[in-house]
Design a protein around this motif. Sequence first.
Motif, mmCIF file in Angstrom:
data_model
loop_
_atom_site.group_PDB
_atom_site.id
_atom_site.type_symbol
_atom_site.label_atom_id
_atom_site.label_comp_id
_atom_site.label_asym_id
_atom_site.label_seq_id
_atom_site.Cartn_x
_atom_site.Cartn_y
_atom_site.Cartn_z
ATOM 1 N N ILE A 130 -44.909 -31.452 39.688
ATOM 2 C CA ILE A 130 -44.292 -30.390 38.709
ATOM 3 C C ILE A 130 -44.972 -30.433 37.262
ATOM 4 O O ILE A 130 -46.092 -31.210 36.982
ATOM 5 N N LYS A 131 -44.650 -29.486 36.479
ATOM 6 C CA LYS A 131 -45.498 -29.097 35.287
ATOM 7 C C LYS A 131 -44.784 -29.923 34.346
ATOM 8 O O LYS A 131 -43.622 -30.044 34.171
ATOM 9 N N PRO A 132 -45.509 -30.013 33.241
ATOM 10 C CA PRO A 132 -44.885 -30.793 31.978
ATOM 11 C C PRO A 132 -43.730 -30.182 31.387
ATOM 12 O O PRO A 132 -42.906 -30.654 30.516
ATOM 13 N N SER A 133 -43.723 -28.754 31.595
ATOM 14 C CA SER A 133 -42.568 -27.884 30.887
ATOM 15 C C SER A 133 -41.219 -27.930 31.946
ATOM 16 O O SER A 133 -40.301 -27.382 31.466
ATOM 17 N N TYR A 134 -41.251 -28.568 33.160
ATOM 18 C CA TYR A 134 -40.056 -28.686 33.717
ATOM 19 C C TYR A 134 -38.891 -29.390 33.209
ATOM 20 O O TYR A 134 -39.037 -30.232 32.225
ATOM 21 N N GLU A 135 -37.857 -28.789 33.250
ATOM 22 C CA GLU A 135 -36.720 -29.283 32.600
ATOM 23 C C GLU A 135 -35.851 -30.094 33.242
ATOM 24 O O GLU A 135 -35.547 -29.953 34.570
ATOM 25 N N VAL A 136 -35.511 -31.398 32.544
ATOM 26 C CA VAL A 136 -34.981 -32.479 33.324
ATOM 27 C C VAL A 136 -33.542 -32.365 33.444
ATOM 28 O O VAL A 136 -33.137 -31.848 32.183
#
Length: 140
Positions: A41-47
């Motif tokens: 997953i990318k760092p911008s993935y929303e948790v």
Amino acid sequence: MPEKEKLRIDKYLWAIRLFKTRTLAADACKAGRVKKDGANIKPSYEVKIGDTFQVSKGIERKVVKVTGLLENRTDAKTAVNFYEDLTPVQETHAFKSMFHAPVLRRDRGTGRPTKRDRREIDDLQGGFFEGGEEKEEKQE
């Protein structure tokens, strides 16, 4: 603590104290050391609450389930309330027991070990670095 509805994975991992800085968390995501369902997953993935992530830090591997969203970094006692550690016990025990291996060091400048020193070193190791079978055969 105020909770947000949207939060980036790099900020979340930093806030729950899995990484020392947010940059390290982002770099781990970019390097593929943070996964969700086996996918990078990318760092911008929303948790989202309920998500499960596999995080690798060096030789340590953790499985973390999101139980709450933490916007800012807080003390460790508070941060524990915002995630659940699902790491299997075998992996955590193996990680801790790895550091109980004997560490053999010699003082700097003492030169080569003598024959007597070498025998003492071998006895201390007790076949730790070799297959213990050879040592047993010699004793019989």
